[in-house]
Design an enzyme around this catalytic site. Structure first.
Site, short mmCIF file in Angstrom:
data_model
loop_
_atom_site.label_atom_id
_atom_site.label_comp_id
_atom_site.label_asym_id
_atom_site.label_seq_id
_atom_site.Cartn_x
_atom_site.Cartn_y
_atom_site.Cartn_z
CD GLU A 109 22.74 7.18 30.39
OE1 GLU A 109 22.17 7.25 29.28
OE2 GLU A 109 23.00 6.09 30.95
CG HIS A 139 18.98 -12.73 29.54
ND1 HIS A 139 19.41 -13.72 28.70
CD2 HIS A 139 20.08 -12.28 30.20
CE1 HIS A 139 20.72 -13.88 28.85
NE2 HIS A 139 21.15 -13.02 29.76
CG HIS A 140 16.33 -8.54 32.20
ND1 HIS A 140 16.17 -7.45 31.40
CD2 HIS A 140 17.66 -8.82 32.16
CE1 HIS A 140 17.34 -7.06 30.91
NE2 HIS A 140 18.28 -7.90 31.37
CE LYS A 168 20.38 -10.41 26.45
NZ LYS A 168 21.33 -9.29 26.44
#
Ligand SMILES: NC(=O)C1=CN([C@@H]2O[C@H](COP(=O)(O)OP(=O)(O)OC[C@H]3O[C@@H](n4cnc5c(N)ncnc54)[C@H](OP(=O)(O)O)[C@@H]3O)[C@@H](O)[C@H]2O)C=CC1
Ligand SMILES: O=C(O)C1=N[C@H](C(=O)O)C[C@H](O)C1
Length: 270
Positions: A36, A157-158, A161
């Site tokens: 990360e 899409h969710h 996004k």
């Protein structure tokens, strides 16, 4: 052959965690590092715990250089700027780089071709078998139908996004353009608002919906006079993409450096 050692970058993200679960399920690979960015709240945490597969003994780190040096491949679903940096590192380490990242500006991904002189890069806007098969069908349909059939690509899409149109929508648009033997860039219409004028024959339109938790839905519509053909794919589980990415890494393990697509991995170009 020994297990392929895979680094997951963006490991704490939605796809990062799905990738860790997929590697745990698929034989022949293991997660050797999880990356990360510096300052991330997830640094130091065990990636297996974060992904829900139990302790793996792999703590999230921001040291991609050391991780790549001790790996055979990288699974990368992050952001274009990050993927470009990871591609340079993967080329230095001469390993496999699977890129699922979308949202590339025009020509932004060109440096990847230079990286592919040393790395084995597999890049696709969608890693599922279903969508890549759909792309082949779209190409065939576009070949068979003349320009009287208007082509529109619709996706949902969710709500999280950040890019539009989706990488998959663009991949399907490319397939349609290839079928018609026209350059997509000169015929794509990515938004409509106000008095747009009538639709231009030969255009390929894109429409974007965002909301809720939708994993990914795509339709390519061929609209003719008095009839309409619609080809649709609905993803019901993010693991679909993650498993495809692991499959791509394993496929690329013994390949020469180069730039490959998911269609190559799935044998759809044979
Ligand atoms: N090709 C395919 O089949 C699929 C592609 N995607 C694509 O994958 C990408 C990621 O999607 P998703 O997982 O939902 O997004 P998330 O935002 O959930 O995850 C992205 C992760 O990458 C991290 N990241 C970004 N930049 C860096 C960096 N420089 N170094 C290290 N980590 C970084 C983010 O950290 P931070 O939050 O700190 O920015 C985050 O943890 C998108 O482009 C999406 O469209 C998604 C599904 C399937
Ligand atoms: O961001 C996502 O979630 C997805 N992104 C990819 C895309 O942009 O097409 C693939 C999939 O549809 C999910």
């Amino acid at each position: 052959m020994s297990e392929m050692r895979l680094v997951v970058v963006g490991a704490a993200g939605r796809m990062g965690r799905a990738l860790v679960r997929a590697v745990a399920e698929i034989e022949g690979a293991r997660v050797c590092a999880a990356i990360e960015r510096s300052g991330s709240e997830f640094l130091g945490q065990d990636i297996g715990e974060l992904a829900g597969v139990g302790t793996l003994g792999v703590a999230v780190t921001d040291d991609a250089l050391s991780a790549f040096a001790a790996a055979d491949g990288v699974l990368d679903f992050t952001a274009p700027v990050a993927s470009l940096e990871f591609a340079e590192l993967a080329a230095q380490a001469r390993i496999v780089h699977v890129i699922g990242t979308t949202g590339w500006a025009e020509d932004e991904d060109k440096p990847l071709f230079a990286a592919a002189r040393h790395a084995r890069i597999v890049k696709s806007g969608n890693m599922s078998l279903g969508v890549n098969l759909l792309a082949a069908l779209v190409k065939k349909a576009a070949q068979a139908l003349d320009a009287d059939f208007d082509i529109e690509v619709l996706e949902m899409h969710h709500k999280h996004k950040v890019d539009a149109p989706s990488g998959t929508a663009l991949l399907l648009g490319e397939a349609a353009a290839e079928g018609r033997q026209i350059p997509l860039a000169e015929h794509s219409v990515r938004s409509r608002d106000g008095i747009t004028g009538a639709r231009k024959s030969g255009d390929i339109g894109f429409a974007t919906l965002r909301g809720g938790s939708v994993i990914g839905e795509h339709s390519v519509i061929f609209a003719g006079e008095g009839e309409r053909i619609e080809l649709t794919h609905r993803a019901e589980d993010r693991q679909l993409f993650a498993k495809g990415a692991v499959k791509a890494a394993l496929w690329a393990f013994d390949k020469k450096p180069g730039f490959y697509s998911m269609a190559d991995v799935l044998g759809l170009n044979d």
